[in-house]
Scaffold this motif. Structure first.
Motif, mmCIF file in Angstrom:
data_model
loop_
_atom_site.group_PDB
_atom_site.id
_atom_site.type_symbol
_atom_site.label_atom_id
_atom_site.label_comp_id
_atom_site.label_asym_id
_atom_site.label_seq_id
_atom_site.Cartn_x
_atom_site.Cartn_y
_atom_site.Cartn_z
ATOM 1 N N UNK A 282 -14.023 7.477 10.493
ATOM 2 C CA UNK A 282 -14.476 6.962 9.197
ATOM 3 C C UNK A 282 -13.316 6.339 8.413
ATOM 4 N N UNK A 283 -13.701 5.508 7.423
ATOM 5 C CA UNK A 283 -12.703 4.991 6.479
ATOM 6 C C UNK A 283 -11.933 3.783 6.987
ATOM 7 N N UNK A 284 -12.439 3.123 8.057
ATOM 8 C CA UNK A 284 -11.750 1.908 8.525
ATOM 9 C C UNK A 284 -12.210 0.711 7.691
ATOM 10 N N UNK A 285 -11.311 -0.196 7.335
ATOM 11 C CA UNK A 285 -11.728 -1.365 6.556
ATOM 12 C C UNK A 285 -12.674 -2.254 7.360
ATOM 13 N N UNK A 286 -13.649 -2.897 6.676
ATOM 14 C CA UNK A 286 -14.525 -3.823 7.406
ATOM 15 C C UNK A 286 -13.770 -5.141 7.595
ATOM 16 N N UNK A 287 -14.442 -6.113 8.246
ATOM 17 C CA UNK A 287 -13.771 -7.370 8.620
ATOM 18 C C UNK A 287 -13.217 -8.107 7.402
ATOM 19 N N UNK A 288 -14.020 -8.135 6.297
ATOM 20 C CA UNK A 288 -13.564 -8.872 5.105
ATOM 21 C C UNK A 288 -12.336 -8.233 4.497
ATOM 22 N N UNK A 289 -12.376 -6.892 4.407
ATOM 23 C CA UNK A 289 -11.208 -6.204 3.842
ATOM 24 C C UNK A 289 -10.009 -6.370 4.782
ATOM 25 N N UNK A 290 -10.281 -6.366 6.082
ATOM 26 C CA UNK A 290 -9.216 -6.590 7.075
ATOM 27 C C UNK A 290 -8.544 -7.938 6.828
ATOM 28 N N UNK A 291 -9.357 -8.969 6.530
ATOM 29 C CA UNK A 291 -8.810 -10.312 6.277
ATOM 30 C C UNK A 291 -7.961 -10.293 4.998
ATOM 31 N N UNK A 292 -8.403 -9.497 3.995
ATOM 32 C CA UNK A 292 -7.599 -9.391 2.756
ATOM 33 C C UNK A 292 -6.257 -8.721 3.039
ATOM 34 N N UNK A 293 -6.276 -7.677 3.877
ATOM 35 C CA UNK A 293 -5.025 -6.999 4.263
ATOM 36 C C UNK A 293 -4.090 -8.006 4.951
ATOM 37 N N UNK A 294 -4.674 -8.834 5.825
ATOM 38 C CA UNK A 294 -3.874 -9.815 6.570
ATOM 39 C C UNK A 294 -3.238 -10.806 5.596
ATOM 40 N N UNK A 295 -4.040 -11.266 4.625
ATOM 41 C CA UNK A 295 -3.524 -12.231 3.636
ATOM 42 C C UNK A 295 -2.395 -11.638 2.818
ATOM 43 N N UNK A 296 -2.611 -10.391 2.385
ATOM 44 C CA UNK A 296 -1.575 -9.711 1.588
ATOM 45 C C UNK A 296 -0.279 -9.611 2.402
ATOM 46 N N UNK A 297 -0.438 -9.266 3.677
ATOM 47 C CA UNK A 297 0.726 -9.125 4.561
ATOM 48 C C UNK A 297 1.497 -10.443 4.631
ATOM 49 N N UNK A 298 0.736 -11.557 4.791
ATOM 50 C CA UNK A 298 1.402 -12.871 4.877
ATOM 51 C C UNK A 298 2.149 -13.171 3.584
ATOM 52 N N UNK A 299 1.492 -12.882 2.434
ATOM 53 C CA UNK A 299 2.117 -13.198 1.130
ATOM 54 C C UNK A 299 3.412 -12.424 0.947
ATOM 55 N N UNK A 300 3.333 -11.102 1.194
ATOM 56 C CA UNK A 300 4.506 -10.249 0.943
ATOM 57 C C UNK A 300 5.652 -10.646 1.885
ATOM 58 N N UNK A 301 5.313 -10.876 3.140
ATOM 59 C CA UNK A 301 6.365 -11.161 4.122
ATOM 60 C C UNK A 301 6.964 -12.554 3.910
ATOM 61 N N UNK A 302 6.107 -13.512 3.563
ATOM 62 C CA UNK A 302 6.626 -14.867 3.302
ATOM 63 C C UNK A 302 7.559 -14.851 2.105
ATOM 64 N N UNK A 303 7.143 -14.136 1.045
ATOM 65 C CA UNK A 303 7.967 -14.095 -0.172
ATOM 66 C C UNK A 303 9.324 -13.455 0.127
ATOM 67 N N UNK A 304 9.352 -12.540 1.097
ATOM 68 C CA UNK A 304 10.610 -11.838 1.407
ATOM 69 C C UNK A 304 11.463 -12.597 2.430
ATOM 70 N N UNK A 305 10.967 -13.749 2.903
ATOM 71 C CA UNK A 305 11.768 -14.540 3.855
ATOM 72 C C UNK A 305 11.574 -14.150 5.312
ATOM 73 N N UNK A 306 10.512 -13.351 5.595
ATOM 74 C CA UNK A 306 10.188 -13.027 6.999
ATOM 75 C C UNK A 306 8.759 -13.482 7.298
ATOM 76 N N UNK A 307 8.527 -14.791 7.294
ATOM 77 C CA UNK A 307 7.164 -15.266 7.566
ATOM 78 C C UNK A 307 6.753 -14.922 8.994
#
Ligand code: SAM
Ligand code: SF4
Length: 400
Positions: free
Chosen positions: A230-255
């Motif tokens: 139980x408690x796994x994110x659905x596909x849409x929330x998974x896509x939001x996690x992916x987007x957040x990951x890209x934003x944070x990592x790009x901003x830190x210089x590790x795209x």
């Protein structure tokens, strides 16, 4: 040695200048043992009560020799000890493999030699031994910076132990990458952002950030099928996690330079680049895959996956099985692997492999939707297209 067709003659042709940026040649060594089996993992990994490392070292050496007879003496850009848990290998086992690899192939001046490590089996003296043997990069399975999450993932180490292992690795090696798993049970976006920021403060220039995938045949797969995971994110929330990951990592210089792999420019894993740019690699060890160009043909190689039969077979006929790939297989593979890279693929190379021209006008819809970008000879999946990568690849593959 078993072949699904006539055994090819050893390579005599000059390979194009071997370069990991556009292919090159690597060696993958699979160590199939772990201290315990993680409930999410479907890698070819086994828990064994006793392992005779001398026997194993001898077996790797025998298979190295058989493979080298086929490839001829090529320039080697990368070696990767993957698993399983290669940090359970004795340093003399690693050393013996490296010494023999250097007899068969010429090591590039900038050869990358990576060993995967589990924080539960990191030992400073062992790490110094690997380093002395030639290993110059560590990939550490931290998985999470949250103790509850580590327990839910069935990991045997705590966050503190993980961080100590990282610091041991960083004090011995210049290049240390680590893995984290996200979209875990009950994980929040806020929690993941904090975890990523902490991870970024640890001073690594390469991180592999994987979304938890639920695989058949694993403990998590069975729990999921029974409706008990139980408690796994659905596909849409998974896509939001992916987007957040890209934003944070790009901003830190590790795209991301590939879907799940992030690096400061210049710190990309060369071994991974060989896979994604359709280079050649020899795969040795239980279940290891390889791709070898011999003469004018390209071959997919495989080895027996079960450790005991693999070991026994090294003493007789050897484990290498080969299948010749047809042009369309090679082109499809380049498409499938290469489009995972942010840099994308070279259209002329794809067309040369496929033996036909890609009708560019039929890619117009994907370009108009902002999923694909074509710049002269380069074909790239955009950030918008990345969450739908498989569907995008499928559409292009139909045109080949
Ligand atoms: C061979 S392991 C790395 C080294 C070592 N065995 C360890 O686990 O610490 C390869 C990596 O694949 C990732 N992985 C394995 N199974 C996964 C899954 N089902 N979902 C997401 N990531 C996974 C983990 O991050 C793991 O570190
Ligand atoms: S994640 Fe790593 S330690 Fe866990 S079972 Fe898989 S290979 Fe072994």
């Amino acid at each position: 040695m078993k072949h699904s067709e006539a055994t090819p003659r050893p390579a005599t042709q000059q390979h194009d200048v071997e370069d990991w940026r556009t292919g090159g040649f690597g060696l993958y060594i699979h160590w199939p043992f772990c201290q315990s089996k993680c409930p999410y993992c479907d890698f070819n990994s086994h828990v064994a009560t006793s392992i005779d490392q001398q026997d194993w070292a001898k077996a790797y050496v025998q298979e190295l020799e058989r493979t080298a007879e086929l490839t001829g003496k090529r320039l080697l850009n990368s070696i990767y000890f993957g698993g399983g848990t290669p940090s359970l290998m004795r340093m003399d086992t690693v050393e013996r493999i490296l010494v023999h690899a250097s007899k068969h192939w010429t090591f590039a001046n900038d050869i990358e030699i990576t060993l995967e490590a589990n924080p539960g089996s990191v030992d400073a003296a062992n790490f110094r031994g690997y380093h002395a043997a030639g290993v110059n990069r560590i990939s550490l399975g931290l998985q999470a910076l949250d103790d509850l999450a580590l327990r839910m993932l069935g990991r045997m180490h705590t966050v503190d132990e993980g961080l100590r292992a990282l610091s041991t690795a960083q004090s011995t090696f210049d290049r240390v990458s680590f893995d984290l798993i996200y979209t875990r049970q009950n994980q929040t976006m806020e929690g993941w952002q904090k975890e990523l920021e902490r991870a970024l403060s640890l001073g690594s220039s390469h991180m592999s950030l994987y979304q938890l995938s639920i695989e058949n045949g694993t403990v998590f797969g069975e729990r999921f099928a029974r409706g008990q995971l139980l408690g796994l994110p659905d596909e849409n929330l998974g896509a939001d996690f992916f987007d957040l990951t890209q934003d944070v990592m790009e901003a830190a210089g590790l795209p991301s330079y590939e879907v799940s792999n992030h690096a400061r420019p210049g710190s990309e894993s060369r071994h991974n680049m060989i896979y994604w740019t359709a280079g050649d690699y020899a795969g040795i060890g239980p279940g290891a895959h390889g791709r070898l160009t011999i003469g004018a043909s390209r071959y997919a190689t495989t080895m027996q996956p079960s450790p005991a039969p693999w070991l026994a077979q090294t003493r007789t006929s050897g484990n290498l099985e080969m299948e010749k790939l047809v042009d369309t297989d090679c082109a499809l593979e380049y498409l499938l692997m290469g489009l995972r890279l942010r840099a994308g693929i070279t259209l002329s190379r794809l067309e040369k492999m496929a033996g036909k021209r890609l009708p560019r006008n039929q890619l117009g819809d994907l370009v108009d939707m902002g999923m694909l970008h074509i710049d002269e000879d380069m074909l790239q999946v955009t950030r918008r297209g990345r969450p739908l990568l498989n569907a995008v690849i499928e559409q292009i593959a139909r045109l080949l």
